[in-house]
Scaffold this active site. Structure first.
Site, PDB file in Angstrom:
ATOM      1  N   LYS A  91     -22.451  16.818   6.595  1.00  0.00           N
ATOM      2  CA  LYS A  91     -21.424  16.975   7.620  1.00  0.00           C
ATOM      3  C   LYS A  91     -21.301  15.727   8.495  1.00  0.00           C
ATOM      4  O   LYS A  91     -20.218  15.439   9.010  1.00  0.00           O
ATOM      5  CB  LYS A  91     -21.750  18.199   8.495  1.00  0.00           C
ATOM      6  N   SER A 147       0.850  -1.186   0.000  1.00  0.00           N
ATOM      7  CA  SER A 147       0.000   0.000   0.000  1.00  0.00           C
ATOM      8  C   SER A 147       0.893   1.247   0.000  1.00  0.00           C
ATOM      9  O   SER A 147       1.728   1.394  -0.873  1.00  0.00           O
ATOM     10  CB  SER A 147      -0.953  -0.044   1.199  1.00  0.00           C
TER      11      SER A 147
END
Length: 306
Positions: A171, A119
């Site tokens: 949000k 990764s």
């Protein structure tokens, strides 16, 4: 005339002998003709493991990299990488800084993967002009992962009422205490695809024609052991640091390890260089955060069976 030539030869030999004696008193890496390959170890989870316990970041490794590339008589810089990944931003910033320094100093970069360069760890490895690994090293995992938990049923059972106030319709996206919203998941996947594309382009740019498999093999997030990774073009060969550098630069090659700066203040504050499985105890007040940090770090490494 013959006497003058003899005097000049004697003077030249005297100077040569003096220079040899002076060089003999210098540390080996400052002597002419001595091959030096500074070594930087980049180890651990990349980015913030918890807000108070950062892992490997550009700010944390920048000075080591600058010292390595600034080493006198350096023939190359060796990076030893042992990282399961982490922050894509920090991974790419470290990659870019290595390539910038390599271009400025005109030095090749040799990467040696230890247990895992996966990764974000593999993204940093791509900063190397050549990548070497052990047959049991794990490389790849060219993908993006994100995860969370769903606690909405748990808080109902224990009688907790969730109160959340926001400005902005998204949000509270992916809040673990609210039911999963398919639209929020779709938005997250869009972001992940953008980050994945950046990662793929970086690998293609770095490895170029050395890549030996199709995109739907290389870029699925899968990872492989050393020999298979070499066959796919993700690494260049099997090799450990000591043997590889001696074969290339001679038996007397010097490999000074460039370590993080240490000092009295950093010791008093209990700060340490980031690394795999680190658990630093800055007194009992920091114990909960340290334990969480250690568990999260352990979980990231465990994805690769380590």
């Amino acid at each position: 005339m013959s006497e003058q030539r003899s005097d000049r030869q004697g003077l030249s030999q005297g100077r040569s002998g003096l220079l040899e004696r002076v060089q003999g008193m210098l540390p080996a890496r400052f002597r002419r003709g001595t091959a030096v390959v500074p070594v930087v170890r980049l180890s651990g989870v990349i980015g913030a493991v918890t807000p108070l316990r950062p892992g490997m970041t550009l700010s944390g490794v920048a000075k080591m990299l600058e010292r390595a590339f600034g080493t006198r008589n350096a023939k190359a810089v060796a990076l030893v990488i042992n990282s399961p990944g982490g922050s894509p931003v920090q991974s790419r910033q470290i990659y870019l800084r290595i390539r910038q320094l390599a271009a400025e100093k005109k030095l090749p970069v040799l990467v040696f993967a230890e247990d895992v360069a996966a990764s974000g760890g593999y993204m940093i490895a791509c900063a190397g002009d050549e990548i070497y690994c052990d047959p049991s090293s794990i490389l790849g995992s060219i993908g993006v992962v994100g995860g969370s938990f769903g606690f909405q049923e748990a808080i109902k059972k224990i009688g907790v009422e969730r109160r959340l106030y926001t400005a902005g319709s998204h949000k509270a996206m992916l809040d673990p205490f609210l039911p999963e919203n398919p639209d929020d998941v779709a938005r997250l996947k869009t972001i992940q695809r953008e980050i994945h594309t950046t990662f793929i382009n970086l690998v293609k740019q770095s490895r170029g024609s050395r890549l030996k498999a199709a995109d739907d093999v290389l870029f699925t997030g899968e990872y492989w052991a050393g020999e298979t990774a070499i066959g796919l073009g993700l690494a260049d060969g099997i090799g450990d640091l000591r043997s590889t550098l001696r074969a290339r630069y001679g038996e007397k090659v010097l490999t000074p390890v460039i370590a993080p700066a240490t000092g009295l203040l950093s010791g008093l504050l209990g700060r340490r260089a980031p690394g795999a499985g680190q658990l630093a105890l800055d007194g009992l007040a920091g114990l909960p955060d340290d334990l969480i940090s250690a568990l999260e770090t352990r979980a990231i490494w465990a994805r690769f069976g380590l």
